[in-house]
Design a protein around this motif. Sequence first.
Motif, PDB file in Angstrom:
ATOM      1  N   THR A 189       2.584 -13.211  -5.431  1.00  0.00           N
ATOM      2  CA  THR A 189       3.625 -14.223  -5.304  1.00  0.00           C
ATOM      3  C   THR A 189       3.030 -15.605  -5.118  1.00  0.00           C
ATOM      4  O   THR A 189       3.489 -16.588  -5.715  1.00  0.00           O
ATOM      5  CB  THR A 189       4.546 -13.883  -4.106  1.00  0.00           C
ATOM      6  N   GLU A 190       2.001 -15.712  -4.298  1.00  0.00           N
ATOM      7  CA  GLU A 190       1.393 -17.021  -4.010  1.00  0.00           C
ATOM      8  C   GLU A 190       0.793 -17.662  -5.249  1.00  0.00           C
ATOM      9  O   GLU A 190       0.797 -18.893  -5.375  1.00  0.00           O
ATOM     10  CB  GLU A 190       0.317 -16.869  -2.942  1.00  0.00           C
ATOM     11  N   GLN A 191       0.263 -16.873  -6.155  1.00  0.00           N
ATOM     12  CA  GLN A 191      -0.446 -17.418  -7.307  1.00  0.00           C
ATOM     13  C   GLN A 191       0.423 -17.628  -8.533  1.00  0.00           C
ATOM     14  O   GLN A 191      -0.003 -18.247  -9.498  1.00  0.00           O
ATOM     15  CB  GLN A 191      -1.614 -16.487  -7.674  1.00  0.00           C
ATOM     16  N   THR A 192       1.631 -17.128  -8.494  1.00  0.00           N
ATOM     17  CA  THR A 192       2.498 -17.212  -9.667  1.00  0.00           C
ATOM     18  C   THR A 192       3.229 -18.550  -9.701  1.00  0.00           C
ATOM     19  O   THR A 192       3.827 -18.966  -8.718  1.00  0.00           O
ATOM     20  CB  THR A 192       3.522 -16.060  -9.658  1.00  0.00           C
ATOM     21  N   SER A 193       3.173 -19.195 -10.848  1.00  0.00           N
ATOM     22  CA  SER A 193       3.808 -20.500 -10.995  1.00  0.00           C
ATOM     23  C   SER A 193       5.312 -20.350 -11.202  1.00  0.00           C
ATOM     24  O   SER A 193       5.815 -19.276 -11.555  1.00  0.00           O
ATOM     25  CB  SER A 193       3.226 -21.247 -12.193  1.00  0.00           C
ATOM     26  N   GLU A 194       6.027 -21.446 -11.002  1.00  0.00           N
ATOM     27  CA  GLU A 194       7.472 -21.449 -11.256  1.00  0.00           C
ATOM     28  C   GLU A 194       7.764 -21.095 -12.705  1.00  0.00           C
ATOM     29  O   GLU A 194       8.700 -20.337 -13.001  1.00  0.00           O
ATOM     30  CB  GLU A 194       8.061 -22.820 -10.918  1.00  0.00           C
ATOM     31  N   GLN A 224       5.970  -1.878  -6.713  1.00  0.00           N
ATOM     32  CA  GLN A 224       4.532  -1.573  -6.748  1.00  0.00           C
ATOM     33  C   GLN A 224       3.702  -2.826  -6.515  1.00  0.00           C
ATOM     34  O   GLN A 224       4.124  -3.929  -6.871  1.00  0.00           O
ATOM     35  CB  GLN A 224       4.192  -0.938  -8.100  1.00  0.00           C
ATOM     36  N   PRO A 225       2.522  -2.680  -5.931  1.00  0.00           N
ATOM     37  CA  PRO A 225       1.692  -3.838  -5.584  1.00  0.00           C
ATOM     38  C   PRO A 225       1.397  -4.724  -6.785  1.00  0.00           C
ATOM     39  O   PRO A 225       1.125  -4.224  -7.887  1.00  0.00           O
ATOM     40  CB  PRO A 225       0.396  -3.202  -5.056  1.00  0.00           C
ATOM     41  N   PHE A 226       1.442  -6.029  -6.565  1.00  0.00           N
ATOM     42  CA  PHE A 226       1.093  -7.043  -7.558  1.00  0.00           C
ATOM     43  C   PHE A 226       2.055  -7.076  -8.751  1.00  0.00           C
ATOM     44  O   PHE A 226       1.827  -7.778  -9.716  1.00  0.00           O
ATOM     45  CB  PHE A 226      -0.349  -6.866  -8.057  1.00  0.00           C
ATOM     46  N   ASN A 227       3.125  -6.306  -8.664  1.00  0.00           N
ATOM     47  CA  ASN A 227       4.119  -6.249  -9.744  1.00  0.00           C
ATOM     48  C   ASN A 227       5.484  -6.717  -9.269  1.00  0.00           C
ATOM     49  O   ASN A 227       6.499  -6.357  -9.853  1.00  0.00           O
ATOM     50  CB  ASN A 227       4.226  -4.814 -10.280  1.00  0.00           C
ATOM     51  N   PHE A 284       7.264  -9.453  -9.363  1.00  0.00           N
ATOM     52  CA  PHE A 284       8.177 -10.189 -10.244  1.00  0.00           C
ATOM     53  C   PHE A 284       8.662  -9.313 -11.397  1.00  0.00           C
ATOM     54  O   PHE A 284       9.835  -9.365 -11.779  1.00  0.00           O
ATOM     55  CB  PHE A 284       7.529 -11.471 -10.756  1.00  0.00           C
ATOM     56  N   TYR A 285       7.766  -8.489 -11.922  1.00  0.00           N
ATOM     57  CA  TYR A 285       8.160  -7.534 -12.953  1.00  0.00           C
ATOM     58  C   TYR A 285       9.141  -6.514 -12.382  1.00  0.00           C
ATOM     59  O   TYR A 285      10.198  -6.249 -12.961  1.00  0.00           O
ATOM     60  CB  TYR A 285       6.918  -6.831 -13.502  1.00  0.00           C
ATOM     61  N   CYS A 286       8.796  -5.950 -11.231  1.00  0.00           N
ATOM     62  CA  CYS A 286       9.680  -4.962 -10.602  1.00  0.00           C
ATOM     63  C   CYS A 286      11.018  -5.594 -10.224  1.00  0.00           C
ATOM     64  O   CYS A 286      12.074  -4.973 -10.388  1.00  0.00           O
ATOM     65  CB  CYS A 286       9.016  -4.369  -9.361  1.00  0.00           C
ATOM     66  N   GLY A 287      10.979  -6.827  -9.725  1.00  0.00           N
ATOM     67  CA  GLY A 287      12.218  -7.507  -9.364  1.00  0.00           C
ATOM     68  C   GLY A 287      13.145  -7.638 -10.558  1.00  0.00           C
ATOM     69  O   GLY A 287      14.359  -7.426 -10.451  1.00  0.00           O
ATOM     70  N   ALA A 288      12.588  -7.984 -11.722  1.00  0.00           N
ATOM     71  CA  ALA A 288      13.398  -8.112 -12.936  1.00  0.00           C
ATOM     72  C   ALA A 288      13.958  -6.769 -13.369  1.00  0.00           C
ATOM     73  O   ALA A 288      15.117  -6.653 -13.777  1.00  0.00           O
ATOM     74  CB  ALA A 288      12.567  -8.729 -14.064  1.00  0.00           C
ATOM     75  N   LYS A 289      13.134  -5.728 -13.257  1.00  0.00           N
ATOM     76  CA  LYS A 289      13.585  -4.393 -13.661  1.00  0.00           C
ATOM     77  C   LYS A 289      14.596  -3.814 -12.671  1.00  0.00           C
ATOM     78  O   LYS A 289      15.538  -3.117 -13.071  1.00  0.00           O
ATOM     79  CB  LYS A 289      12.380  -3.457 -13.816  1.00  0.00           C
ATOM     80  N   PHE A 290      14.408  -4.084 -11.371  1.00  0.00           N
ATOM     81  CA  PHE A 290      15.423  -3.701 -10.388  1.00  0.00           C
ATOM     82  C   PHE A 290      16.756  -4.368 -10.748  1.00  0.00           C
ATOM     83  O   PHE A 290      17.825  -3.753 -10.638  1.00  0.00           O
ATOM     84  CB  PHE A 290      15.001  -4.139  -8.984  1.00  0.00           C
TER      85      PHE A 290
END
Length: 286
Positions: free
Chosen positions: A95-100, A145-148, A150-156
């Motif tokens: 989360t910290e490293q991902t840009s807007e 799952q770890p490090f996923n 934003f991907y998991c959030g979209a799929k949820f």
Amino acid sequence: MKRNVLITGTSTGVGLEASILFAKNGFKVYATMRNLKKADALKDAIEKEQLDIEILPLDVTDLSSIKKAVDTIIANDGKIDVLFNNAGAGFAKTTEQTSEEEIRWVTDVNYHGVVFCTKEVLPHMRKQNGGQIITITSVGGLVGQPFNEFYCGAKFAVEGYMEALANYVSKPFNIKITNVEPGGISTEFMASAVQKTSSNGQFAMGEYQGIFEKYMAGSQERAKSSEIPIYQTGKEVAEVVLQVAQNENPPLRIRSSEWAERFCQLKTQADPDGTKLRDMIANSFL
């Protein structure tokens, strides 16, 4: 008249395999992709096997592109029998490293694209009193799952959207909805995820580097030592999608492999295919 199917993301992987498989099984296929320059593999298959497939441009992040593709199909056939929301992209960063910009991109491709394609097709299915919407989600739509995140959030989000939608369009309008939930898929999807989230194949995770290296090592070890295969081919997942499309009473959700089933068991054991909860909510509110 043949049942037709609109498939997104057909240049490679599951979308490519599904286009060929559906056409071989008697469907008229509208295979769409963002970049038509990547259509060579599909064009070769069409020519070689004389498949009933029409290739159209469709970018799931562009509303006008979605509308144009749907309008073309309606003008040609007057109906859309099946929408297969396949387009998506992997992503792995903290989360910290991902840009807007990256957050918006992964959400647009994996969630908003599904919503807007569905929104454009729904009125036609409602008017024709029937249709089917099949969406590739992921075990990451059920298990974070770890490090996923934003991907998991979209799929949820996709899982919740489709579950809620199914409650009030399934019975009144005969629109069948299914989420297909694969585990790992050994296609260009994986390579694309690495390219998008790394620099020259290397991940720089800062304070999270040690945790990330442990995560990667564990993932590789599980893939080697698992008694059942973790990864599926695009064709194997496409075969599950075809089975859903041919099912008179399809499930709300289905895992596409034994490994995916086991991985999600704690989340799904009370209602494996989601139909009990769907029917309970529909009966309670409607």
